[in-house]
Design an enzyme around this catalytic site. Sequence first.
Site, PDB file in Angstrom:
ATOM      1  N   THR A   1       3.112 -14.189  -3.731  1.00 59.28           N
ATOM      2  CA  THR A   1       1.483 -14.286  -3.660  1.00 59.28           C
ATOM      3  C   THR A   1       0.515 -13.154  -4.612  1.00 59.28           C
ATOM      4  O   THR A   1       1.303 -12.169  -4.412  1.00 59.28           O
ATOM      5  CB  THR A   1       0.691 -14.260  -1.900  1.00 59.28           C
ATOM      6  OG1 THR A   1       1.079 -12.878  -1.479  1.00 59.28           O
ATOM      7  CG2 THR A   1       1.425 -14.780  -0.706  1.00 59.28           C
ATOM      8  N   GLY A   2      -0.331 -14.575  -5.448  1.00 62.68           N
ATOM      9  CA  GLY A   2      -0.619 -13.812  -6.342  1.00 62.68           C
ATOM     10  C   GLY A   2      -0.066 -13.624  -7.473  1.00 62.68           C
ATOM     11  O   GLY A   2       0.251 -12.207  -7.990  1.00 62.68           O
TER      12      GLY A   2
ATOM     13  N   TYR B   1     -10.197  -0.614   1.342  1.00 62.59           N
ATOM     14  CA  TYR B   1      -9.140  -0.784   0.198  1.00 62.59           C
ATOM     15  C   TYR B   1      -8.145  -0.542   1.523  1.00 62.59           C
ATOM     16  O   TYR B   1      -7.319  -0.389   1.468  1.00 62.59           O
ATOM     17  CB  TYR B   1      -9.599  -0.715  -1.397  1.00 62.59           C
ATOM     18  CG  TYR B   1      -8.460  -0.872  -2.003  1.00 62.59           C
ATOM     19  CD1 TYR B   1      -7.737  -2.271  -2.336  1.00 62.59           C
ATOM     20  CD2 TYR B   1      -7.348   0.051  -2.523  1.00 62.59           C
ATOM     21  CE1 TYR B   1      -6.537  -2.488  -2.563  1.00 62.59           C
ATOM     22  CE2 TYR B   1      -6.310  -0.428  -3.502  1.00 62.59           C
ATOM     23  CZ  TYR B   1      -6.029  -1.821  -3.013  1.00 62.59           C
ATOM     24  OH  TYR B   1      -4.928  -1.945  -3.841  1.00 62.59           O
TER      25      TYR B   1
ATOM     26  N   SER C   1      -1.310 -13.261 -11.805  1.00 61.30           N
ATOM     27  CA  SER C   1      -1.543 -12.505 -12.909  1.00 61.30           C
ATOM     28  C   SER C   1      -0.666 -10.958 -12.787  1.00 61.30           C
ATOM     29  O   SER C   1      -0.265 -11.007 -11.044  1.00 61.30           O
ATOM     30  CB  SER C   1      -2.711 -12.079 -13.047  1.00 61.30           C
ATOM     31  OG  SER C   1      -3.886 -11.451 -11.376  1.00 61.30           O
TER      32      SER C   1
ATOM     33  N   GLY D   1       2.556  -9.289  -9.661  1.00 63.43           N
ATOM     34  CA  GLY D   1       2.857 -10.283  -9.089  1.00 63.43           C
ATOM     35  C   GLY D   1       3.608 -11.381 -10.000  1.00 63.43           C
ATOM     36  O   GLY D   1       5.059 -11.739 -10.508  1.00 63.43           O
TER      37      GLY D   1
HETATM   38  N1  LIG Z   1      -3.230  -2.158  -9.787  1.00 66.23           N
HETATM   39  C1  LIG Z   1      -2.591  -1.004  -9.648  1.00 66.23           C
HETATM   40  O1  LIG Z   1      -3.099   0.033  -9.348  1.00 66.23           O
HETATM   41  C2  LIG Z   1      -2.080  -1.349  -7.716  1.00 66.23           C
HETATM   42  C3  LIG Z   1      -2.600  -2.318  -6.847  1.00 66.23           C
HETATM   43  N2  LIG Z   1      -2.019  -2.637  -6.245  1.00 66.23           N
HETATM   44  C4  LIG Z   1      -1.460  -4.266  -5.315  1.00 66.23           C
HETATM   45  O2  LIG Z   1      -1.132  -4.536  -5.884  1.00 66.23           O
HETATM   46  C5  LIG Z   1      -0.862  -6.848  -5.875  1.00 66.23           C
HETATM   47  C6  LIG Z   1      -1.090  -6.484  -6.459  1.00 66.23           C
HETATM   48  O3  LIG Z   1      -2.249  -6.462  -7.922  1.00 66.23           O
HETATM   49  P1  LIG Z   1      -2.932  -5.644  -9.692  1.00 66.23           P
HETATM   50  O4  LIG Z   1      -1.731  -7.361  -9.735  1.00 66.23           O
HETATM   51  O5  LIG Z   1      -2.816  -4.838  -9.729  1.00 66.23           O
HETATM   52  O6  LIG Z   1      -4.476  -6.822  -9.393  1.00 66.23           O
HETATM   53  P2  LIG Z   1      -4.923  -8.077 -10.092  1.00 66.23           P
HETATM   54  O7  LIG Z   1      -6.003  -8.708 -10.015  1.00 66.23           O
HETATM   55  O8  LIG Z   1      -4.053  -8.940 -11.806  1.00 66.23           O
HETATM   56  O9  LIG Z   1      -3.892  -9.448  -8.714  1.00 66.23           O
HETATM   57  C7  LIG Z   1      -4.209  -9.711  -7.450  1.00 66.23           C
HETATM   58  C8  LIG Z   1      -3.286 -11.638  -8.111  1.00 66.23           C
HETATM   59  O10 LIG Z   1      -3.602 -11.205  -6.018  1.00 66.23           O
HETATM   60  C9  LIG Z   1      -4.394 -12.922  -6.514  1.00 66.23           C
HETATM   61  N3  LIG Z   1      -5.452 -13.156  -5.135  1.00 66.23           N
HETATM   62  C10 LIG Z   1      -6.572 -12.191  -5.124  1.00 66.23           C
HETATM   63  N4  LIG Z   1      -7.046 -13.009  -3.840  1.00 66.23           N
HETATM   64  C11 LIG Z   1      -6.840 -13.755  -4.398  1.00 66.23           C
HETATM   65  C12 LIG Z   1      -6.943 -14.700  -2.534  1.00 66.23           C
HETATM   66  N5  LIG Z   1      -8.230 -14.605  -1.912  1.00 66.23           N
HETATM   67  N6  LIG Z   1      -6.212 -15.454  -2.579  1.00 66.23           N
HETATM   68  C13 LIG Z   1      -4.808 -15.598  -3.459  1.00 66.23           C
HETATM   69  N7  LIG Z   1      -4.730 -14.917  -4.590  1.00 66.23           N
HETATM   70  C14 LIG Z   1      -5.542 -14.288  -4.810  1.00 66.23           C
HETATM   71  C15 LIG Z   1      -5.307 -13.171  -7.635  1.00 66.23           C
HETATM   72  O11 LIG Z   1      -5.625 -14.406  -8.348  1.00 66.23           O
HETATM   73  P3  LIG Z   1      -6.303 -14.817  -9.092  1.00 66.23           P
HETATM   74  O12 LIG Z   1      -5.973 -14.326 -10.769  1.00 66.23           O
HETATM   75  O13 LIG Z   1      -6.732 -15.793  -9.367  1.00 66.23           O
HETATM   76  O14 LIG Z   1      -7.438 -13.672  -9.279  1.00 66.23           O
HETATM   77  C16 LIG Z   1      -3.846 -11.884  -8.617  1.00 66.23           C
HETATM   78  O15 LIG Z   1      -3.410 -13.226  -8.893  1.00 66.23           O
HETATM   79  C17 LIG Z   1      -2.924  -5.793  -4.777  1.00 66.23           C
HETATM   80  O16 LIG Z   1      -1.920  -6.329  -3.505  1.00 66.23           O
HETATM   81  C18 LIG Z   1      -2.993  -4.502  -4.977  1.00 66.23           C
HETATM   82  O17 LIG Z   1      -3.576  -3.628  -3.801  1.00 66.23           O
HETATM   83  C19 LIG Z   1      -1.515  -1.357  -5.569  1.00 66.23           C
HETATM   84  C20 LIG Z   1      -1.005  -0.431  -5.763  1.00 66.23           C
HETATM   85  C21 LIG Z   1      -1.749   0.230  -7.116  1.00 66.23           C
HETATM   86  C1  LIG Z   2      -9.012  11.404 -15.939  1.00 60.35           C
HETATM   87  C2  LIG Z   2      -8.835   9.847 -15.509  1.00 60.35           C
HETATM   88  C3  LIG Z   2      -7.960   9.356 -15.867  1.00 60.35           C
HETATM   89  C4  LIG Z   2      -9.889   9.312 -15.149  1.00 60.35           C
HETATM   90  C5  LIG Z   2     -10.144   8.046 -14.536  1.00 60.35           C
HETATM   91  C6  LIG Z   2     -10.460   8.655 -13.312  1.00 60.35           C
HETATM   92  C7  LIG Z   2      -9.935   7.066 -12.583  1.00 60.35           C
HETATM   93  C8  LIG Z   2     -10.873   5.996 -12.848  1.00 60.35           C
HETATM   94  C9  LIG Z   2      -8.930   7.442 -11.436  1.00 60.35           C
HETATM   95  C10 LIG Z   2      -8.064   7.925 -11.361  1.00 60.35           C
HETATM   96  C11 LIG Z   2      -7.462   7.537  -9.937  1.00 60.35           C
HETATM   97  C12 LIG Z   2      -7.681   6.176  -9.765  1.00 60.35           C
HETATM   98  C13 LIG Z   2      -6.974   5.420  -9.197  1.00 60.35           C
HETATM   99  C14 LIG Z   2      -7.055   3.711  -8.881  1.00 60.35           C
HETATM  100  C15 LIG Z   2      -7.834   3.383  -9.881  1.00 60.35           C
HETATM  101  C16 LIG Z   2      -8.492   4.489 -10.450  1.00 60.35           C
HETATM  102  C17 LIG Z   2      -8.338   5.685 -10.972  1.00 60.35           C
HETATM  103  C18 LIG Z   2      -9.731   6.354  -9.692  1.00 60.35           C
HETATM  104  C19 LIG Z   2      -6.453   3.629  -7.793  1.00 60.35           C
HETATM  105  C20 LIG Z   2      -7.011   2.975  -6.908  1.00 60.35           C
HETATM  106  C21 LIG Z   2      -5.885   1.918  -8.666  1.00 60.35           C
HETATM  107  C22 LIG Z   2      -5.723   1.005  -7.157  1.00 60.35           C
HETATM  108  C23 LIG Z   2      -4.548   1.479  -6.013  1.00 60.35           C
HETATM  109  O1  LIG Z   2      -4.304   0.868  -5.413  1.00 60.35           O
HETATM  110  C24 LIG Z   2      -4.972   3.349  -6.131  1.00 60.35           C
HETATM  111  C25 LIG Z   2      -2.862   3.217  -5.947  1.00 60.35           C
HETATM  112  C26 LIG Z   2      -4.769   3.680  -7.566  1.00 60.35           C
HETATM  113  C27 LIG Z   2      -4.706   5.264  -7.955  1.00 60.35           C
HETATM  114  C28 LIG Z   2      -5.428   5.404  -9.252  1.00 60.35           C
END
Ligand SMILES: NC(=O)C1=CN([C@@H]2O[C@H](COP(=O)(O)OP(=O)(O)OC[C@H]3O[C@@H](n4cnc5c(N)ncnc54)[C@H](OP(=O)(O)O)[C@@H]3O)[C@@H](O)[C@H]2O)C=CC1
Ligand SMILES: CC(C)CCC[C@@H](C)[C@H]1CC[C@H]2C3=C(CC[C@]12C)[C@@]1(C)CCC(=O)[C@@H](C)[C@@H]1CC3
Length: 334
Positions: free
Chosen positions: A8-9, A193, A12, A15
């Site tokens: 799923t997802g 979140y 981009s 995923g």
């Molecule tokens: N980036 C990070 O630092 C971290 C991300 N994660 C988790 O990783 C997972 C992937 O996120 P990430 O790759 O970072 O972010 P992206 O936004 O790049 O990817 C998220 C994906 O989820 C899809 N999506 C969102 N909402 C829906 C929906 N309602 N139905 C179906 N698909 C949906 C998006 O689709 P669309 O392309 O259409 O927007 C996209 O493909 C998430 O669960 C996120 O919480 C966890 C820890 C850290």
């Molecule tokens: C000096 C630093 C580089 C400043 C960055 C500040 C914040 C924007 C980041 C610090 C920790 C980051 C973080 C996430 C997003 C960006 C920050 C808040 C996440 C919440 C992104 C999504 C996740 O699921 C977490 C694992 C990330 C945890 C750390």
Amino acid sequence: MQPVVLVTGASSGIGSALCKRLLREDAGVRLCLACRNMQKATATKAVLLAAHPAAQVTLVRLDVSSLESVLRAASEIQRRFQRLDYLFLNAGIMPNTHVSFKALISGLFSGRAVHMLSTAEGLLTQEDCITADGLQAVFETNLFGHFILIRQLEPLLCCLEKPSLLIWTSSSNARKSAFSLTDYQHSKGKESYSSSKYATDLASVALNKHFNKQGLYSSVVCPGLVMTNLTYGILPSFFWKLLMPIMWIIRFFTKTYTLTPYNGAEAQVWLFKQKPESLDALMKYHSCTSPMGKNCVESQKMDVEEETAEIFYQKLLELEKHVLAKLNAPLSPK
Ligand SMILES: NC(=O)C1=CN([C@@H]2O[C@H](COP(=O)(O)OP(=O)(O)OC[C@H]3O[C@@H](n4cnc5c(N)ncnc54)[C@H](OP(=O)(O)O)[C@@H]3O)[C@@H](O)[C@H]2O)C=CC1
Ligand SMILES: CC(C)CCC[C@@H](C)[C@H]1CC[C@H]2C3=C(CC[C@]12C)[C@@]1(C)CCC(=O)[C@@H](C)[C@@H]1CC3
């Protein structure tokens, strides 16, 4: 028989990188990309086929924030496949996020700076909204829509002779203190979140308890901090440009700054290569990257009590009954 993998997802970020890496591991996997945006999904499929022309890649429309869409996708998947070997529950959102710069600055000068930068503890708040199903959007997208998908796909997932694996994309931002059993959708708080990701950890533990004896296993991964649409949405792009060099430096202090979707998918790819029965239900598998860019996977015990997981699971079943009755849909497919 080649494994059937649904992501799923997949359109981009992590995923999409996961799909590329899975085909690189095993070009024979039958990949199904479950996405809400079919234009983006078609483009991802084209990229995958350009690298692996003989690969079997299909698309299914799935919006996990709409129960109607989940039910429709589940019946389409059942029509196409006889079983599912891996189900990556990866789609997720972190909408309308605000960063507390005050907490960031004071945290940087505390002894917990590295912990704060890898978990974002105390840094972020979100504004959530309600979906057409009447549920909190972050809860429904990150957890409940996926939960209903699993329940609907049970016949394809439960097979004693050949176990299947659910792989949830959780986060190191998952926090027990953000979650409450009395407000598990997080309608009253500002950390939807964190709460939804803690809820995925609980759900995974409970699913193992209920389904292992039917040949279905569940695991949780943390991709680390990855630069994707989700993270780019937190701050204006010029901010990220300025921060990027600092982020690479932070890698010397924490392995969780995986930064690229390829690196972030490390734990998911690792789980794909494990025997589901060999995994520990209470562990979380983290993607890690060294300062030199070398990837590995580290496991860490989840901050989860099995009793809480069970109570939450019963609440999810109650909510499932309620929402499916509203939609006039059967509890599990025939
Ligand atoms: N980036 C990070 O630092 C971290 C991300 N994660 C988790 O990783 C997972 C992937 O996120 P990430 O790759 O970072 O972010 P992206 O936004 O790049 O990817 C998220 C994906 O989820 C899809 N999506 C969102 N909402 C829906 C929906 N309602 N139905 C179906 N698909 C949906 C998006 O689709 P669309 O392309 O259409 O927007 C996209 O493909 C998430 O669960 C996120 O919480 C966890 C820890 C850290
Ligand atoms: C000096 C630093 C580089 C400043 C960055 C500040 C914040 C924007 C980041 C610090 C920790 C980051 C973080 C996430 C997003 C960006 C920050 C808040 C996440 C919440 C992104 C999504 C996740 O699921 C977490 C694992 C990330 C945890 C750390």
